[in-house]
Every structure is written in structure tokens, then in C-alpha cells.
Design a protein around this motif. Sequence first.
Motif, mmCIF file in Angstrom:
data_model
loop_
_atom_site.group_PDB
_atom_site.id
_atom_site.type_symbol
_atom_site.label_atom_id
_atom_site.label_comp_id
_atom_site.label_asym_id
_atom_site.label_seq_id
_atom_site.Cartn_x
_atom_site.Cartn_y
_atom_site.Cartn_z
ATOM 1 N N LEU A 117 0.828 -1.210 0.000
ATOM 2 C CA LEU A 117 0.000 0.000 0.000
ATOM 3 C C LEU A 117 0.860 1.257 0.000
ATOM 4 C CD1 LEU A 117 -2.851 -0.918 2.533
ATOM 5 C CD2 LEU A 117 -3.036 -0.712 0.056
ATOM 6 N N ILE A 118 1.907 1.262 0.825
ATOM 7 C CA ILE A 118 2.781 2.440 0.888
ATOM 8 C C ILE A 118 3.475 2.644 -0.456
ATOM 9 C CG2 ILE A 118 4.862 3.389 1.961
ATOM 10 C CD1 ILE A 118 4.042 1.968 4.548
ATOM 11 N N GLY A 119 3.956 1.541 -1.051
ATOM 12 C CA GLY A 119 4.613 1.650 -2.350
ATOM 13 C C GLY A 119 3.685 2.206 -3.417
ATOM 14 N N ALA A 120 2.444 1.733 -3.443
ATOM 15 C CA ALA A 120 1.473 2.231 -4.419
ATOM 16 C C ALA A 120 1.149 3.701 -4.161
ATOM 17 C CB ALA A 120 0.195 1.392 -4.355
ATOM 18 N N ALA A 121 1.010 4.070 -2.886
ATOM 19 C CA ALA A 121 0.689 5.459 -2.541
ATOM 20 C C ALA A 121 1.823 6.398 -2.944
ATOM 21 C CB ALA A 121 0.409 5.572 -1.043
ATOM 22 N N LEU A 122 3.069 5.971 -2.728
ATOM 23 C CA LEU A 122 4.213 6.807 -3.091
ATOM 24 C C LEU A 122 4.267 7.056 -4.588
ATOM 25 C CD1 LEU A 122 6.967 5.289 -0.772
ATOM 26 C CD2 LEU A 122 6.141 7.648 -0.709
ATOM 27 N N PHE A 123 3.777 6.090 -5.385
ATOM 28 C CA PHE A 123 3.806 6.260 -6.836
ATOM 29 C C PHE A 123 3.010 7.493 -7.270
ATOM 30 C CE2 PHE A 123 1.769 5.788 -10.951
ATOM 31 C CZ PHE A 123 2.873 5.615 -11.769
ATOM 32 N N TYR A 124 1.893 7.751 -6.587
ATOM 33 C CA TYR A 124 1.067 8.901 -6.985
ATOM 34 C C TYR A 124 1.801 10.224 -6.750
ATOM 35 C CZ TYR A 124 -2.864 5.732 -7.592
ATOM 36 O OH TYR A 124 -3.673 4.729 -8.028
ATOM 37 N N GLY A 125 2.652 10.279 -5.707
ATOM 38 C CA GLY A 125 3.470 11.475 -5.508
ATOM 39 C C GLY A 125 4.415 11.678 -6.665
ATOM 40 N N ASP A 126 5.029 10.594 -7.123
ATOM 41 C CA ASP A 126 5.916 10.641 -8.282
ATOM 42 C C ASP A 126 5.138 11.025 -9.537
ATOM 43 O OD1 ASP A 126 8.136 10.217 -9.961
ATOM 44 O OD2 ASP A 126 7.527 8.153 -10.323
ATOM 45 N N GLN A 312 3.369 11.489 -20.338
ATOM 46 C CA GLN A 312 2.329 10.568 -20.811
ATOM 47 C C GLN A 312 2.514 9.198 -20.180
ATOM 48 O OE1 GLN A 312 -0.417 10.970 -23.191
ATOM 49 N NE2 GLN A 312 -0.806 9.125 -22.020
ATOM 50 N N ALA A 313 3.769 8.783 -20.074
ATOM 51 C CA ALA A 313 4.057 7.472 -19.506
ATOM 52 C C ALA A 313 3.585 7.375 -18.063
ATOM 53 C CB ALA A 313 5.559 7.186 -19.599
ATOM 54 N N VAL A 314 3.851 8.403 -17.296
ATOM 55 C CA VAL A 314 3.491 8.340 -15.873
ATOM 56 C C VAL A 314 1.980 8.505 -15.684
ATOM 57 C CG1 VAL A 314 3.656 10.773 -15.131
ATOM 58 C CG2 VAL A 314 4.449 8.977 -13.625
ATOM 59 N N ILE A 315 1.321 9.221 -16.570
ATOM 60 C CA ILE A 315 -0.137 9.374 -16.485
ATOM 61 C C ILE A 315 -0.825 8.037 -16.750
ATOM 62 C CG2 ILE A 315 -2.158 10.453 -17.553
ATOM 63 C CD1 ILE A 315 -0.305 12.893 -18.141
ATOM 64 N N ALA A 440 1.292 11.027 -0.981
ATOM 65 C CA ALA A 440 1.288 9.603 -0.641
ATOM 66 C C ALA A 440 0.466 9.347 0.620
ATOM 67 C CB ALA A 440 2.723 9.104 -0.446
ATOM 68 N N ALA A 441 0.591 10.243 1.618
ATOM 69 C CA ALA A 441 -0.168 10.077 2.863
ATOM 70 C C ALA A 441 -1.664 10.147 2.597
ATOM 71 C CB ALA A 441 0.248 11.135 3.882
ATOM 72 N N ALA A 442 -2.076 11.103 1.737
ATOM 73 C CA ALA A 442 -3.499 11.237 1.413
ATOM 74 C C ALA A 442 -4.021 9.983 0.717
ATOM 75 C CB ALA A 442 -3.710 12.475 0.531
ATOM 76 N N VAL A 443 -3.235 9.456 -0.229
ATOM 77 C CA VAL A 443 -3.647 8.239 -0.937
ATOM 78 C C VAL A 443 -3.692 7.050 0.020
ATOM 79 C CG1 VAL A 443 -3.022 6.606 -2.757
ATOM 80 C CG2 VAL A 443 -2.767 9.060 -3.149
ATOM 81 N N LEU A 444 -2.697 6.967 0.901
ATOM 82 C CA LEU A 444 -2.627 5.856 1.850
ATOM 83 C C LEU A 444 -3.816 5.872 2.803
ATOM 84 C CD1 LEU A 444 -0.903 3.442 2.701
ATOM 85 C CD2 LEU A 444 0.300 4.950 4.295
ATOM 86 N N VAL A 445 -4.171 7.069 3.303
ATOM 87 C CA VAL A 445 -5.329 7.200 4.194
ATOM 88 C C VAL A 445 -6.604 6.797 3.456
ATOM 89 C CG1 VAL A 445 -6.789 8.876 5.395
ATOM 90 C CG2 VAL A 445 -4.320 8.906 5.743
ATOM 91 N N THR A 446 -6.710 7.215 2.191
ATOM 92 C CA THR A 446 -7.885 6.858 1.385
ATOM 93 C C THR A 446 -7.985 5.345 1.212
ATOM 94 O OG1 THR A 446 -7.729 8.955 0.189
ATOM 95 C CG2 THR A 446 -9.023 7.207 -0.834
#
Length: 633
Positions: A117-126, A312-315, A440-446
Motif C-alpha cells: 500500500l505504501i509503495g502504491a501510494a508513493l507512486f502517486y506522488g511521483d 504521458q508514460a506516468v499518467i 502519498a499520505a493522502a492516498v494511503l489514508v484513502t
Amino acid sequence: MASLDTHMPDDAPRRGGLLSLSLAAIGVVYGDIGTSPLYAFREAMLATGASHGGVAREDVLGVLSLIVWALVLVVTVKYVLILLRADNQGEGGTLSLLALAQRAMGRQNRVVLVLGLIGAALFYGDAAITPAISVLSAIEGLKLVTSGVDPFIEPIAIAIIIALFLVQNRGTEAVARFFGPITLIWFMVMAAGGIHWMVQDPEVLAALNPIHALRFLLDNGKLGLVVLGAVFLAVTGAEALYADMGHFGRKPIQMAWLFVAFPALLLTYFGQGALVLSRPEAMANPFFHMFPAWALLPVVILATLATIIASQAVITGAYSLTRQAVQLRMLPRMKIRHTSDEHQGQIYMPGVNRWLMLAVLALVMIFGSSSSLASAYGISVTGTMVITAMLAMIVAWKHWKLPLWLAVAMMLPFLVLDATFLGANLIKIGEGGYVPLGIAAAVLVTMASWMRGTAIVLAKDREAELPLGALLAQIEKSDSIATVPGTAVFLTSTPDLAPSALLHSLKHFKSLHEQNVILTITTAEVPHVPASDRVRIEDLDERFRRVALVYGYAEEPDVPQALLQCRRQGWKFDIMATSFILSRRRLRISTRSRVPSWQGKLFIALSRNAAAASDYFRIPAGRVVEIGAQMNI
């Protein structure tokens, strides 16, 4: 980080052509890391120069050596040689590795789940920072083309970013055809610029000796850590190597790196080092200063195209990751639109697109320059890499069946290296590093709130609902239940319990259809499930049967299409005489809620905004009946 094509197993290179797939991988997989030379060496040297008051040869060799060995150890050895073999039926990425680790352990492990979960959440920050820093760094090259352009850098970047997000609903198929060739030209131009300056000072090749990197770190104390954080910018995008394995296959990605991307990156970094040694004033923007004045505008245009490709790749990577998270029940159902009739992997998610665009625009307007954003970049990527190394250690032990000591010995050096890079980036929290951590914290909490709320709803269902066997026994004894023609399909996540929609139907209408199906849709911990394993049918009595549909986490449920397979297994039905009866819950916060009030409200808001089950499962709207119920959580 992105995905622009459908799943390809290990034999993909043979089917698609190794060279053509390698060219496609150059555009999609290496778009992000391929634009790092725009700012990585500059930021590392600016940090060094600010401290040492100028350009010193030992500093240049130290920084170059750090970049070279980061590319060798982190990208080449860790990802290309090791992690590309840790595939989940050909799929890669954080959530694929999570699913593989969970399956290898034979049970759900809370620690492994939290890591994923943390790894996935961090991806959104990137995903939010990459388009902002990449486009800004490219447009800033215009400063060298013409004076007085400064006030227009930010508006131009904003216009490009808005246009990029607005065209997402048209799909990436047409644009993707040009990704590979453009990025290949980009790598060739970078390499040519680097060679031109490198031959003028070939002594920069001494940076291949790792002693220069170690000496720089040991001699500079805290400054060494600061520079290490900037050096890491050179390997951002390395996660795409792993994440996109399912779309291109292992060999094309390896070939594209070893024969194109890696040599080109080394040459351009060596060229920037040689340039700065001969012209210290070029340190303000060494990448664009490598090229003569007549070539600046074409290079800026090419850089802009390359950064758009990286963005485009990251989107599209964010779309793919979100779809996997929805399938694994880490996020609520979201609207998914297919933008290609031929390639299942090409999707558009309006909700993700909207929020990601707002985040990218906010970052551009708040930070205003690529140098300011560089401090915010890196934390999310290094965090993801640390988690990837930890999960890979579990996979090597449990899935590859290596002895524990060997699995640890293989991955521990990379874990230490990633943790060192993470520590170096954490120094920059106050200068902007809080941004990816906040996202990442916002995504993780969600995610955590959704998963906890879903678990509570399922638990309350089990408390309130009647075992299906007991209900069928009562129905068999009853003479007061009328029979109506047709088939009713009741969707439920608990097939051993009577669906609430069925109970309410009996309570209010005192009737049952001639045929009744208890339908459950589950997600396996593999990316794809063979069609032969998709459907399981269990006849309960003359009027009831239980049907289970199983999908991989990289697939999208299509209930009508799957039910057609039931005909091959002997269940005859007419889709136009079939009603899909769904429960629609109205959730409220209980006075004795099992979750904090804020988390309960967040879960309810997510539930209300989730895509309708009929849309997500592609059930014909004209065949859907919804029965409402109220539940306190």
C-alpha cells in the motif's frame, strides 16, 4: 511507469518482433529516466558549487562517478538483471509484486500488505511531480534561445500540461506510434552532444572508477548526502523498467536499456562534466549549453516532446495502477473508458485524470521552476524502491525457494543503497520533499479507509444476513411465494449468505423468478485468469444456482460476456429475460461506530462517488434493478 499496450507473456518478443518491441520500450519505458539529464547533473553540481565556491575537477569526477554507479547498481543490476525476473505471470510493478509475495506466502500478511500500500501510494506522488519537473526543465531551455522569455516559462508549461491532460480521453494509440522513434532520436542527440564535449576532455572517463564516488562521499560529510539526493534524480523512472514488463516483455526492455538508453545517458553525463570543466559558467544549465546556438531551438523542441512522452508514460501508469488497486479492492470502483478496440491496456480514467492534472498544475504554480521542484522529487521514488527491494526479498525466499540467507544476501546491498538514497532525499523535506509525502499520505489514508470500511460492511452483512442454505430450506417449505418468468441474477460478495436484495425482494414482492443466480465476482492474485477458469457453476436446487466469476487484477470484469460461457456448461438463459438485481446501501455513521468519525465520513463519501456496479461490471442498464437498504457503520 506507464502502460500503453495489453498484457504480453514471456513469448511477446517472438510474436511482436524483438526490435519493434525494443523501440516501443524506448519510448514508453525510458521516457522518464531519459529526461533526467535535463536537471540531474545540474542540481548535483549546483549543490557542490554553492558549498565549494566554484567548479573543482575532483567534485565533477565525484558527481559523475556517483551518477555512473547509481545507473549501474540501481538500474542495471537491481532492475534489469534481478527484478525483471520477479514477474507475476509476466506482469511487474509494486502491486504485482505485492500479489506475488502474498500468494507465495500462502496467506494474507498484514506487514506485506502495508508495504504494498505504501509503495502504491508513493507512486502517486511521483506521478504528480514528473510532468511538472520534466515540462518545466524543457521549457526553461528557451532562456538560452531568447532573452525576456522568463515571465512566459510558467504559462507555457501550464498550457502544455493542460493540453496533455485534455487529450487523454482520445487515447494514446495514435501518439504512441511516435513515442519510440522520437525518444530514440532524443537519446541519439543527447549522446552526440555528450561525445562532442567528452572527446575534448577524455579524462572525465576516470569517473568510471568508483573510488571517486566513495572519496566524494567520505570527504564531504553532509554535503555528500545532499549531493547524493540530487544524484538520485538520474535514476528516477527506473521503476518503469519493472512496471512495464507485462506490456513489452523482459528481453525488449533489457535490450533497449543495454544498447540504447544506458550508453546514451552515460555519454551525455560525461559530456556535461567535460563542458562544466572547460566552461564553469555553463553550470547554470549544462545540458542545453552542450549544443551550439543554431541547434538550441530544435533541441528545446525535442526536449519538450521527450518530456511530454515522459509525462504521458506516468499518467497512463497512474491509470494502470489505479485499475489494479480497484480490482484488489484497495480503492472504490471508478469509471474506466477504453480508448482502443484492439488494446485492452489502453484506458482512460476521468477521475484520476482530473485529480492528477490539478496536482500537477498546483506544483507548477507553487514551485515555478525545475530547480525548486528538484527538492520535492526523489523521495517518493526512493521510497518505492526501498519497498520493492523488501518485497523482492520475500519473493526470492518464498516464491523462488531460495534459502533465507541467500535471498537476504542478494537483495540487502540494494536495500541499503536504496535506503541511503532515501535518507539523502529526506534531508530535503522542508524544501519541498513534503509534497510527495503529503500526496502519498493522502492516498494511503484513502486506501486504508476504504479497505477498513469495506471490511466492516462485510462483517455487518454476515451479522445481519441469513445463510443461503437456511433461506432455501424456508423457500421450499413455503407455499405463499409466487413465481414470475425469467431469470434473476443477484450480485453479492458473500456467496454463502442470502443477498440482501434477495431478502428484500421476498419481503416486499412475495415472489421469485423461475431461475435465480447468486453471482460472485472475485479477483485472483494473478494478473490474468484463463478463460477456461473464469466461470464456476454450482447447482443448489431446481431454481437456484451459484455462479462465481474469477478475474485477474489486470483484467476488467465483463459480466454479460462471462455469463455466455455458462451456456457451454449447460445453463441456458436469455439475457433479455434476465434481471440483474443489485443492493444499493445508504450508509450512515453509527453512534457506536467501529471507526473514527472522520474515517467513517471519508468511507461514506468514497462509497457515494464510486462508479455504479452496473457500469463497472458492464451490465446492460436496461436489465438492472436496484433495491435500497440502510446500514449504520
